[in-house]
Motif scaffolding. Structure first.
Motif, short mmCIF file in Angstrom:
data_model
loop_
_atom_site.label_atom_id
_atom_site.label_comp_id
_atom_site.label_asym_id
_atom_site.label_seq_id
_atom_site.Cartn_x
_atom_site.Cartn_y
_atom_site.Cartn_z
N UNK A 142 0.80 -1.20 0.08
CA UNK A 142 0.03 0.13 -0.02
C UNK A 142 0.80 1.20 0.18
N UNK A 143 0.30 2.48 -0.56
CA UNK A 143 0.98 3.75 -0.74
C UNK A 143 -0.12 4.51 -0.30
N UNK A 144 0.39 5.68 0.32
CA UNK A 144 -0.66 6.79 0.87
C UNK A 144 -1.29 7.42 -0.34
N UNK A 145 -0.44 7.77 -1.41
CA UNK A 145 -1.07 8.62 -2.50
C UNK A 145 0.11 8.35 -3.64
N UNK A 146 -0.39 8.96 -4.66
CA UNK A 146 0.52 9.05 -5.80
C UNK A 146 1.93 9.87 -5.69
N UNK A 147 1.64 10.96 -4.77
CA UNK A 147 2.71 11.75 -4.68
C UNK A 147 3.97 11.03 -3.95
N UNK A 148 3.36 10.08 -2.97
CA UNK A 148 4.38 9.22 -2.11
C UNK A 148 5.20 8.44 -3.18
N UNK A 149 4.58 7.88 -4.09
CA UNK A 149 5.14 7.22 -5.06
C UNK A 149 6.26 7.91 -6.23
N UNK A 150 5.80 9.11 -6.56
CA UNK A 150 6.61 9.96 -7.11
C UNK A 150 7.69 10.59 -6.43
N UNK A 151 7.76 10.88 -5.30
CA UNK A 151 8.66 11.34 -4.23
C UNK A 151 9.81 10.32 -4.31
N UNK A 152 9.38 9.17 -4.08
CA UNK A 152 10.26 7.97 -4.01
C UNK A 152 10.97 7.93 -5.27
N UNK A 153 10.47 7.86 -6.31
CA UNK A 153 11.16 7.95 -7.72
C UNK A 153 12.19 8.96 -7.76
N UNK A 154 11.77 10.19 -7.31
CA UNK A 154 12.89 11.44 -7.60
C UNK A 154 14.02 10.92 -6.55
N UNK A 155 13.69 10.37 -5.39
CA UNK A 155 14.93 10.13 -4.55
C UNK A 155 15.72 9.07 -5.21
N UNK A 156 15.37 8.10 -5.56
CA UNK A 156 16.06 6.88 -6.35
C UNK A 156 16.79 7.69 -7.56
N UNK A 157 16.25 8.58 -8.28
CA UNK A 157 16.97 8.93 -9.57
C UNK A 157 18.01 9.90 -9.22
N UNK A 158 17.82 10.61 -7.89
CA UNK A 158 19.00 11.63 -7.42
C UNK A 158 20.03 10.79 -6.72
N UNK A 159 19.67 9.27 -6.05
CA UNK A 159 20.68 8.68 -5.69
C UNK A 159 21.57 8.03 -6.59
N UNK A 160 21.12 7.64 -7.76
CA UNK A 160 21.95 7.17 -8.89
C UNK A 160 22.34 8.14 -9.87
#
Length: 211
Positions: A142-160
């Motif tokens: 489960x995810x709280x909302x779409x924003x949570x998922x998109x923020x996680x994508x940005x975090x990983x994008x920045x990490x790599x």
């Protein structure tokens, strides 16, 4: 219109045993090639059925990513619902449907994970955003909302950023080891052609089934 009133007359083709190979993999490959030539949308999309811990069926669409003489393969998150179900009950059944060709392929068999090397090879071939998504998405959780998922994508994008993206340990491939393969061709009057192959003692046995 009531969906119960929907009808389609199948007239494109037929299956005659004298024209069919003894090895169903030959026909499987031929039908895939013909689906590609016909520019069928998502020609490798297939419904994958697994079994829940309660013994209930569970099905979803995945992408077929290759076949050989023994198996078909696909890739996913090992911690997803289907991954957990395959860990518990390592068997699956699949259906590929090509409406434009009035054709269907069904197959089933035992399931095994591909080697880490095989999974890494395919992972490297994926678009960069798909590789990021494999890290960002805790599939089936489960995810709280779409924003949570998109923020996680940005975090990983920045990490790599500026780096090669390795395959996550929780992601990889499976192979479904063929035990049965059935070819279905629509025919007029609902007298469809069904040719069923079953592997027994290393040999494929073939028979026609009533539609």
């Amino acid at each position: 219109m009531d969906i119960a009133d929907l009808r389609k007359r199948y007239t494109r083709n037929g299956l005659d045993e004298k024209d069919l190979p003894l090895n169903p993999i030959e026909l499987f490959r031929m039908w895939i090639d013909e689906a590609l030539d016909a520019e069928v949308p998502e020609p490798n999309a297939m419904a994958l059925a697994t079994v829940t811990e309660a013994g209930a069926p569970n099905v979803r669409m995945v992408l077929l990513k290759g076949i050989d003489e023994l198996s078909a393969r696909f890739f996913t998150n090992y911690q997803s619902r289907k991954g957990r179900e395959l860990e518990s009950t390592p068997s699956a059944a699949c259906t590929i449907w090509w409406a434009e060709l009035e054709r269907q392929i069904r197959f089933s068999g035992r399931v095994k994970k591909l080697s880490v090397a095989e999974s890494e090879e395919y992972f490297r071939s994926r678009p960069r955003e798909s590789r990021i998504g494999a890290w960002a998405s805790e599939q089936s959780r489960p995810v709280a909302n779409r924003t949570e998922l998109e923020e996680r994508f940005i975090e990983v994008e920045q990490m790599f950023e500026g780096k090669e993206i390795p395959k996550p340990q929780h992601w990889g491939g499976y192979k479904i080891i063929f035990e049965t393969i059935e070819f279905w061709q629509g025919r007029p009057g609902r007298l469809h052609d069904r040719i069923f192959y079953q592997l027994s003692s290393g040999k494929w046995n073939r028979q026609r089934l009533a539609p």
